[in-house]
Design a protein around this motif. Sequence first.
Motif, PDB file in Angstrom:
ATOM      1  N   ASN A   1      38.582  37.081  43.454  1.00 31.34           N
ATOM      2  CA  ASN A   1      39.827  36.338  43.693  1.00 31.34           C
ATOM      3  C   ASN A   1      40.174  35.349  42.584  1.00 31.34           C
ATOM      4  N   ASN A   2      39.142  34.777  41.943  1.00 30.56           N
ATOM      5  CA  ASN A   2      39.395  33.695  40.984  1.00 30.56           C
ATOM      6  C   ASN A   2      39.055  34.033  39.538  1.00 30.56           C
ATOM      7  N   ASN A   3      38.254  35.058  39.328  1.00 27.13           N
ATOM      8  CA  ASN A   3      37.798  35.348  37.966  1.00 27.13           C
ATOM      9  C   ASN A   3      37.905  36.828  37.635  1.00 27.13           C
ATOM     10  N   ALA A   4      38.963  37.467  38.112  1.00 29.23           N
ATOM     11  CA  ALA A   4      39.158  38.890  37.859  1.00 29.23           C
ATOM     12  C   ALA A   4      39.254  39.195  36.368  1.00 29.23           C
ATOM     13  N   SER A   5      39.827  38.257  35.596  1.00 24.37           N
ATOM     14  CA  SER A   5      39.963  38.489  34.153  1.00 24.37           C
ATOM     15  C   SER A   5      38.596  38.613  33.494  1.00 24.37           C
ATOM     16  N   TRP A   6      37.645  37.793  33.933  1.00 25.95           N
ATOM     17  CA  TRP A   6      36.290  37.882  33.361  1.00 25.95           C
ATOM     18  C   TRP A   6      35.643  39.201  33.761  1.00 25.95           C
ATOM     19  N   LEU A   7      35.830  39.630  34.987  1.00 31.49           N
ATOM     20  CA  LEU A   7      35.265  40.906  35.437  1.00 31.49           C
ATOM     21  C   LEU A   7      35.806  42.054  34.587  1.00 31.49           C
ATOM     22  N   ARG A   8      37.097  42.000  34.265  1.00 32.87           N
ATOM     23  CA  ARG A   8      37.691  43.065  33.439  1.00 32.87           C
ATOM     24  C   ARG A   8      37.155  43.021  32.012  1.00 32.87           C
ATOM     25  N   LEU A   9      37.017  41.820  31.465  1.00 27.57           N
ATOM     26  CA  LEU A   9      36.558  41.675  30.087  1.00 27.57           C
ATOM     27  C   LEU A   9      35.119  42.143  29.932  1.00 27.57           C
ATOM     28  N   ASN A  10      34.332  42.008  30.994  1.00 29.88           N
ATOM     29  CA  ASN A  10      32.924  42.432  30.983  1.00 29.88           C
ATOM     30  C   ASN A  10      32.726  43.633  31.899  1.00 29.88           C
ATOM     31  N   PHE A  11      33.740  44.523  31.871  1.00 28.09           N
ATOM     32  CA  PHE A  11      33.832  45.550  32.894  1.00 28.09           C
ATOM     33  C   PHE A  11      32.626  46.481  32.937  1.00 28.09           C
ATOM     34  N   THR A  12      32.168  46.953  31.798  1.00 23.48           N
ATOM     35  CA  THR A  12      31.081  47.932  31.797  1.00 23.48           C
ATOM     36  C   THR A  12      29.825  47.359  32.434  1.00 23.48           C
ATOM     37  N   ARG A  13      29.472  46.141  32.047  1.00 23.61           N
ATOM     38  CA  ARG A  13      28.291  45.505  32.644  1.00 23.61           C
ATOM     39  C   ARG A  13      28.463  45.324  34.142  1.00 23.61           C
ATOM     40  N   VAL A  14      29.642  44.846  34.548  1.00 23.99           N
ATOM     41  CA  VAL A  14      29.900  44.600  35.962  1.00 23.99           C
ATOM     42  C   VAL A  14      29.836  45.899  36.755  1.00 23.99           C
TER      43      VAL A  14
ATOM     44  N   LEU B   1      25.698  33.962  50.835  1.00 25.07           N
ATOM     45  CA  LEU B   1      26.009  33.583  49.456  1.00 25.07           C
ATOM     46  C   LEU B   1      26.502  34.791  48.670  1.00 25.07           C
ATOM     47  N   LEU B   2      25.938  35.946  48.934  1.00 25.80           N
ATOM     48  CA  LEU B   2      26.350  37.184  48.269  1.00 25.80           C
ATOM     49  C   LEU B   2      27.828  37.465  48.514  1.00 25.80           C
ATOM     50  N   GLU B   3      28.262  37.344  49.749  1.00 31.52           N
ATOM     51  CA  GLU B   3      29.657  37.576  50.084  1.00 31.52           C
ATOM     52  C   GLU B   3      30.563  36.532  49.434  1.00 31.52           C
ATOM     53  N   HIS B   4      30.129  35.276  49.475  1.00 32.57           N
ATOM     54  CA  HIS B   4      30.937  34.195  48.902  1.00 32.57           C
ATOM     55  C   HIS B   4      31.139  34.378  47.401  1.00 32.57           C
ATOM     56  N   LEU B   5      30.082  34.736  46.682  1.00 34.98           N
ATOM     57  CA  LEU B   5      30.168  34.877  45.223  1.00 34.98           C
ATOM     58  C   LEU B   5      31.035  36.070  44.841  1.00 34.98           C
ATOM     59  N   GLN B   6      30.922  37.171  45.572  1.00 37.23           N
ATOM     60  CA  GLN B   6      31.774  38.331  45.287  1.00 37.23           C
ATOM     61  C   GLN B   6      33.251  37.971  45.478  1.00 37.23           C
ATOM     62  N   THR B   7      33.540  37.303  46.584  1.00 40.81           N
ATOM     63  CA  THR B   7      34.926  36.908  46.858  1.00 40.81           C
ATOM     64  C   THR B   7      35.438  35.967  45.776  1.00 40.81           C
TER      65      THR B   7
END
Length: 493
Positions: free
Chosen positions: A126-139, A116-122
């Motif tokens: 792949n699908n939510n890079a914009s959210w990762l960037r918007l919340n970059f510091t926390r991520v 599940l860890l691998e699946h969620l990271q992928t």
Amino acid sequence: MTTKFFDRLSNDLTQLLEDPIDYNVSIEVGKAPNNQIFKVHSYILQSRCPYFKKKFNEIPFNDNHVKALKMSDISVKLFNIIIKYIYGGIISLEKLENSIIFDLLIASNELELDELLEHLQTHLVNNNASWLRLNFTRVYLTSHQVKNFNKIQDFCYDIITKHPNTIFESENFLSLPEDVLISIIKQDDLQLEEIKIWEYVIQWGKAKNSTLPTNLAEWTSDNFLTLKETLKKCLMHIRYFDVSGEDVVEKIFPYSQLLDYQLFLDINSKIMAPNKPISSFVSPPRKISTKTLPARNIPFHLSSQIITVEHALEISSWIDKKEIPYTDSNPYEFELIVKGSRDGFDVKTIYEICDKVSNTLIILKVEGTGEILGGYNPLEWDKNNNEWKKTQDSFTFSLKTANLKISIFSRVKNFKYAIGYYLNESWSSFGHALILRDNLKTSKNSYCRCKWYEKPIRSAEFLSSIHKPPSSDKSTFNVEEYEIFKVSKKNIY
């Protein structure tokens, strides 16, 4: 030929979870009053989850032949998703908010659910890079602390090396842990001038020592020793011999007491006699790309003491009615035209300065709660007419802070009462969703309701049930500061 009936197997096991016949484990999840007890089967959990296999070996059966376990650090919502995955091998992410998926990722790591860890990271990369960037510091901070977040870490390092301002210009930079800062500045391909890295490191070190004098001319030898001790593990990663002589003189020499004596001599020697051998170790130059990278357009001109670059990107996406927030180039300029501490806190002051100005954004920092409230008004301010104005494009919001993980966004729904201009009564409003009255800093007459806009931007305890509540009411508030920006599309040549 082998036939596999996995769908039926998954369904049958999931049914066993819903109707726990012969369960022998009781797991209390969450904290009261939002806790829930799950009745499950040890053999299934032990075979599917290494965490539970170890945990159940430590817990004896009680008198009812049941092992009781408490998991207060995980929410019922997250655990419900995970337990269904454990039993049925099924998970659906389509309707989950990205913040929930990220929390699910953290929980999966703690429970050692590698698949599940691998699946969620992928999925996130792949699908939510914009959210990762918007919340970059926390991520990024989370991925740095968790060794198993390999794909998230690679994603973050790629962004940091190519667009270092993502972290260096963030509101959280000064609170970065030392090991995180070191992991960044030691990167060979960090796309940042060496002197800028030096300046950021000095800035970070000063923030860790709030008692240091603001004026460098007033520093004592003890002050420099304090900063040197704070930065002793960071300074070795600065590539001093890649800094121009002019920058060395202007920006490094004033802090020469931070440097070891031999290093200081060698830096001087390289400036005056570049070909003369030196004894200090010379790190190889950083691999600065000659290829022009896609600009992230971090708006250094954003003159705000309240909102961040990430906030500005989110607001711009709301203006353009984008479902996915902007994460790179901001298509708008934010020109600061009114600031409370500079221009005054009276609502009448806002009318005088903003009269005939359209497309304005007001930002409020609420006293005592840390909330960042505000609204976008596409219409011209009008100090001469007291009336309601119609628009379909205004909205209100409460921006994410340390206490609010996801911003609250509320668009106007009763267009006729979108914006209220009432200078003669000393108030202005976004419908009856956000009302600003009298002196914003001292009168404690501003408040929020849930009327004419889609949703409230404050929690229920801070909403007024009436128009113009008394200043003694819990719903009214003062602001520490407010800012108004003129929002304009950038010129593209």
